[in-house]
Design a protein around this motif. Structure first.
Motif, PDB file in Angstrom:
ATOM      1  N   ASP A  87       0.673  -1.201  -0.060  1.00  0.00           N
ATOM      2  CA  ASP A  87       0.055   0.102  -0.074  1.00  0.00           C
ATOM      3  C   ASP A  87       0.866   1.274   0.086  1.00  0.00           C
ATOM      4  O   ASP A  87       0.514   2.365  -0.195  1.00  0.00           O
ATOM      5  N   GLU A 145      -0.591   4.260   1.798  1.00  0.00           N
ATOM      6  CA  GLU A 145      -1.962   4.385   1.836  1.00  0.00           C
ATOM      7  C   GLU A 145      -2.598   3.648   2.831  1.00  0.00           C
ATOM      8  O   GLU A 145      -1.820   2.511   3.477  1.00  0.00           O
ATOM      9  N   PRO A 146      -3.975   3.786   3.203  1.00  0.00           N
ATOM     10  CA  PRO A 146      -4.470   3.187   4.268  1.00  0.00           C
ATOM     11  C   PRO A 146      -4.688   1.618   4.051  1.00  0.00           C
ATOM     12  O   PRO A 146      -4.982   1.051   2.601  1.00  0.00           O
ATOM     13  N   GLN A 200      -5.144  -2.133   2.662  1.00  0.00           N
ATOM     14  CA  GLN A 200      -6.052  -2.901   1.853  1.00  0.00           C
ATOM     15  C   GLN A 200      -6.848  -2.056   0.903  1.00  0.00           C
ATOM     16  O   GLN A 200      -7.796  -2.382   0.256  1.00  0.00           O
ATOM     17  N   THR A 201      -6.298  -0.784   0.528  1.00  0.00           N
ATOM     18  CA  THR A 201      -6.858   0.216  -0.161  1.00  0.00           C
ATOM     19  C   THR A 201      -6.138   0.399  -1.471  1.00  0.00           C
ATOM     20  O   THR A 201      -6.520   1.018  -2.236  1.00  0.00           O
ATOM     21  N   THR A 233     -11.675   5.057   1.703  1.00  0.00           N
ATOM     22  CA  THR A 233     -11.164   3.995   1.651  1.00  0.00           C
ATOM     23  C   THR A 233     -11.928   3.218   0.369  1.00  0.00           C
ATOM     24  O   THR A 233     -11.367   2.586  -0.493  1.00  0.00           O
TER      25      THR A 233
END
Length: 217
Positions: free
Chosen positions: A70, A73-74, A76-77, A109
């Motif tokens: 990621d 990034e947050p 799993q997004t 998300t």
């Protein structure tokens, strides 16, 4: 050995914009994790001023190795949505890096997942994906009367004659799908009344890109 699987043959680049953020997807064929890591580093250097360079790759005839990141990034997004695009398309030996230039508007998300997935899809659309198939190389020697019969059989079966050498006899080199070898040999033997000599040149992988046959070592 898998009989058939899709691979990324030539990389490409696709892009989309979501609420002023630019998402640039670059794809490249890779066969090892080292190649994938080097490609990711190359993209990070190229887009050094970008907020994120998220990536995913799938390697192996059965997709044995799959990784994603990621890159800030947050969770799993970004990386996972990119990976899901590759897995969903069934494409192996491929790495996708999606570069994001932040546009000042938070996407949330759900928005991030859609943007990274969409960019990865655009990247694949701009790439060349081929189906790598298991086959056998056959060298078939016959007389001049038999070559016409061989060409007819190959044409009916959709098999490519790679090369033809003419001497006092004719030797044709064919690449035959693994599951059609027995049928071809039987038909050639019958049509030439057993006068054709068939030599097995070994197993290989091949793919078709339009009308072009690609052979793999």
């Amino acid at each position: 050995m898998e009989e058939k699987y899709k691979i990324l043959y030539q990389g490409g680049q696709g892009e989309l914009t979501e609420k002023k953020s630019r998402f640039i997807a670059t794809t490249r064929p890779v066969e090892t994790e080292e190649e994938a890591a080097a490609f990711v580093e190359e993209m990070k250097k190229k887009y050094w001023d970008a907020r994120h360079n998220c990536y995913a790759y799938v390697i192996g005839d059965r997709g044995q190795t799959a990784r994603c990141s990621d890159d800030g990034e947050p969770a799993q997004t970004a990386g996972r949505p990119i990976l899901d695009v590759l897995l969903g398309a069934g494409v192996r030996n491929a790495c996708v890096v999606v570069t994001r230039y932040f546009g000042g508007v938070l996407l949330g998300t759900g928005g991030l997942v859609r943007a990274y997935s969409g960019a990865a899809q655009e990247g694949l659309k701009a790439s060349t994906v081929v189906e790598k198939c298991l086959g056998r190389k056959l060298l078939i020697t016959t007389d001049y009367n038999g070559i016409g019969k061989l060409q007819y059989i190959a044409g009916q079966m959709g098999i490519v004659i790679r090369d033809t050498q003419y001497t006092d006899q004719v030797t044709a080199v064919l690449v035959v799908p693994a599951d059609q070898v027995s049928s071809l040999e039987k038909q050639v033997t019958e049509k030439t009344s057993g006068r054709a000599q068939i030599v097995d040149g070994g197993t290989l992988y091949y793919a078709m890109s339009g009308r072009e046959m690609i052979l793999f070592d």
